[in-house]
Design a protein around this motif. Structure first.
Motif, PDB file in Angstrom:
ATOM      1  N   LEU A 118      37.633  42.009  32.442  1.00  0.00           N
ATOM      2  CA  LEU A 118      38.105  40.902  31.275  1.00  0.00           C
ATOM      3  C   LEU A 118      37.376  39.807  31.079  1.00  0.00           C
ATOM      4  O   LEU A 118      36.710  39.373  30.245  1.00  0.00           O
ATOM      5  N   GLU A 191      43.158  37.712  23.020  1.00  0.00           N
ATOM      6  CA  GLU A 191      42.991  39.254  23.377  1.00  0.00           C
ATOM      7  C   GLU A 191      44.174  39.859  22.611  1.00  0.00           C
ATOM      8  O   GLU A 191      44.033  40.987  22.030  1.00  0.00           O
ATOM      9  N   ALA A 221      45.677  40.935  30.944  1.00  0.00           N
ATOM     10  CA  ALA A 221      45.078  39.621  30.584  1.00  0.00           C
ATOM     11  C   ALA A 221      45.903  38.566  31.183  1.00  0.00           C
ATOM     12  O   ALA A 221      46.960  38.592  31.866  1.00  0.00           O
TER      13      ALA A 221
END
Length: 493
Positions: A118, A191, A221
């Motif tokens: 990520l 996100e 996340a």
């Protein structure tokens, strides 16, 4: 301002009576010039065209589309069918994660791999809210904030419940960055979001310990630590199964304001959340300083000062748009639920306390208890749904035929965007979708750039993907929730 003086003989009562008479006379005079049927707009006004291609005011009412359906109350999937569909989603879709099955303790390589997937270093120029390019040293510092060197060889797996609607970020920072100077709607570090009661597994923490890297069922996340309460595994994972409960069926609702318990005061609760009720309370005992008889008493997770989990009662007015269970999955209810978001501002990655295109459709389906992936790219290819796939460039006749066969609730995907079908009219398929764009041809053939920037109703066929291609030209797939088999026939392959 001049002082008001009454004649000596006037009494206070006479003055009040006179004032009421004047107020009534004024009201009657004002009513005299109003149209005779002010409460009921003329049909021409209701059906007036809007500034959006192919859309009249009547098209903005859910009942307009429901009335056109031959069987609006047809059950698409019953509760058992939805449970089976969700089980298939969890088993077949790689974007859905079982956080209960994560390794415990967590190996360092497992944690680093997920963070690096990520939080990769940006490779393009990004701009701040001031329109200036973000300094390379500032972006480089974000890599240090990940604290990857501090990941232990093994660490115990911890679980928590989200206590407040909270952003999920690509990096442990609130810094907002954008692809284009001055275009500040789409924050490239944003996100998604998680909501009160969502369960997470905690994999890591930032260098300043203010952020946690968490995994939820649909996303992994960074989230601010202050929005997560850490608790016992069974209490966290069992929260979503507790009963009795209510399901949020409005676009959003808010708990009642209370100074007695600020942690549950005026919390935003979004469509589809299932929240347990607090039981065992004396019916005549105040909750947070208020008699509870006109409210639902929710049992919400809250965070103690040390970060640990406890639960607190929260009032939710009985007038709030909630249900005692998930709604029946029918075409009529799909349309009603989608239209509850009509006009909401577009919010990339659930920013602005709103949602984006994939968040919109996933929250609509969540109000029926149906699980779909978070992101457009995952929704569009999910093997757990009935997918019609299209090759880039070709399939024009096949695309047109599929568009003619769209049913309410079908999800139509183009690169980076998803729309939900609501019906057909005037030879076109109509969509409701959450979009930050929107363009079509004007009468002279020029491109109209509308900037819809919210949940909108549009026909599908006129919408332009770019100067040369329409949305229909760029459809990558159509996804449909599998329907209940009829008379022993299998569902659509």
């Amino acid at each position: 301002m001049k002082a008001l003086h009454l004649p000596p003989a006037a009494s206070a009562g006479a003055f009040r009576a006179g004032r009421r008479a004047c107020w009534l006379a004024g009201l009657l005079a004002a009513a005299a010039w109003l149209p005779a049927a002010a409460e009921t707009p003329h049909a021409a006004e209701v059906d007036a065209p809007t500034a959006v291609v192919g859309v009249r005011l009547s098209d903005l009412a859910p009942q307009h589309w429901i009335a056109r359906l031959p069987d609006p109350d047809r059950v698409i999937l019953d509760r058992a069918g939805i449970a089976a569909q969700n089980a298939r989603m969890r088993a077949e879709d790689p974007s859905i994660h079982d956080i209960a099955a994560l390794p415990d303790p967590l190996p360092a390589a497992f944690v680093r791999e997920r963070i690096q997937a990520l939080s990769a270093p940006p490779t393009r120029t990004l701009y701040g809210v001031d329109g200036q390019a973000v300094a390379a040293r500032e972006l480089a510092a974000l890599q240090g904030a990940l604290a990857l060197d501090a990941v232990p060889a093994q660490r115990p797996l911890r679980y928590g419940l989200v206590v407040h609607r909270a952003a999920l970020r690509a990096f442990p920072t609130a810094l907002r960055v954008f692809s284009t100077a001055g275009d500040t709607d789409i924050d490239r570090f944003q996100e998604s979001a998680l909501f009160p009661g969502d369960a997470v597994a905690v994999l890591h923490e930032s260098a300043d310990r203010q952020w946690l890297f968490v995994a939820s069922e649909r996303y992994a996340a960074w989230i601010e630590a202050k929005h997560v309460a850490l608790g016992d595994r069974d209490a966290v994972l069992g929260y979503a199964q507790r009963a009795p409960y209510v399901v949020v069926t409005g676009a959003t609702v808010r708990t009642t304001y209370t100074p007695e318990e600020p942690r549950v005061s005026a919390l935003q609760l979004d469509m589809g959340l299932r929240l347990p009720l607090r039981t065992g309370l004396a019916p005549d005992r105040p909750v947070n300083g208020q008699h509870p008889y006109a409210s639902h008493v929710l049992d919400l997770p809250v965070r103690r000062a040390d970060g640990s989990l406890e639960f607190a009662p929260a009032l939710l007015a009985r007038s709030a748009d909630v249900s005692a269970d998930y709604l029946p999955l029918t075409p009529a209810y799909l349309i009603r639920q989608a239209f509850k978001f009509l006009g909401e501002r577009y919010g990339w990655g659930h920013s602005y306390d709103a949602r984006d295109c994939s968040g919109f459709v996933s929250e609509v389906y969540r109000s029926f208890g149906v699980l779909v992936p978070r992101n457009t790219r995952d929704q569009a290819v999910s093997p757990a749904l009935d997918r019609i796939a299209f090759q880039a460039g070709g399939d024009a006749a096949r695309r047109a035929a599929a568009v003619r066969e769209l049913q309410p609730g079908d999800l139509v995907y183009i690169p980076g965007h998803v729309m939900m079908a609501i019906g057909h009219q005037d030879g076109m398929a109509y969509m409701i979708h959450d979009t930050n764009g929107g363009s079509w041809r004007d009468a002279d053939g020029g491109r109209v750039r509308a900037g819809l920037n919210g949940v909108s109703v549009t026909p599908l066929e006129p919408m332009l993907f770019n100067d040369e291609e329409t949305y229909v030209d760029r459809i990558t797939s159509i996804q449909r929730i599998r329907t209940v088999p009829q008379q022993g026939r299998a569902s659509t392959p």
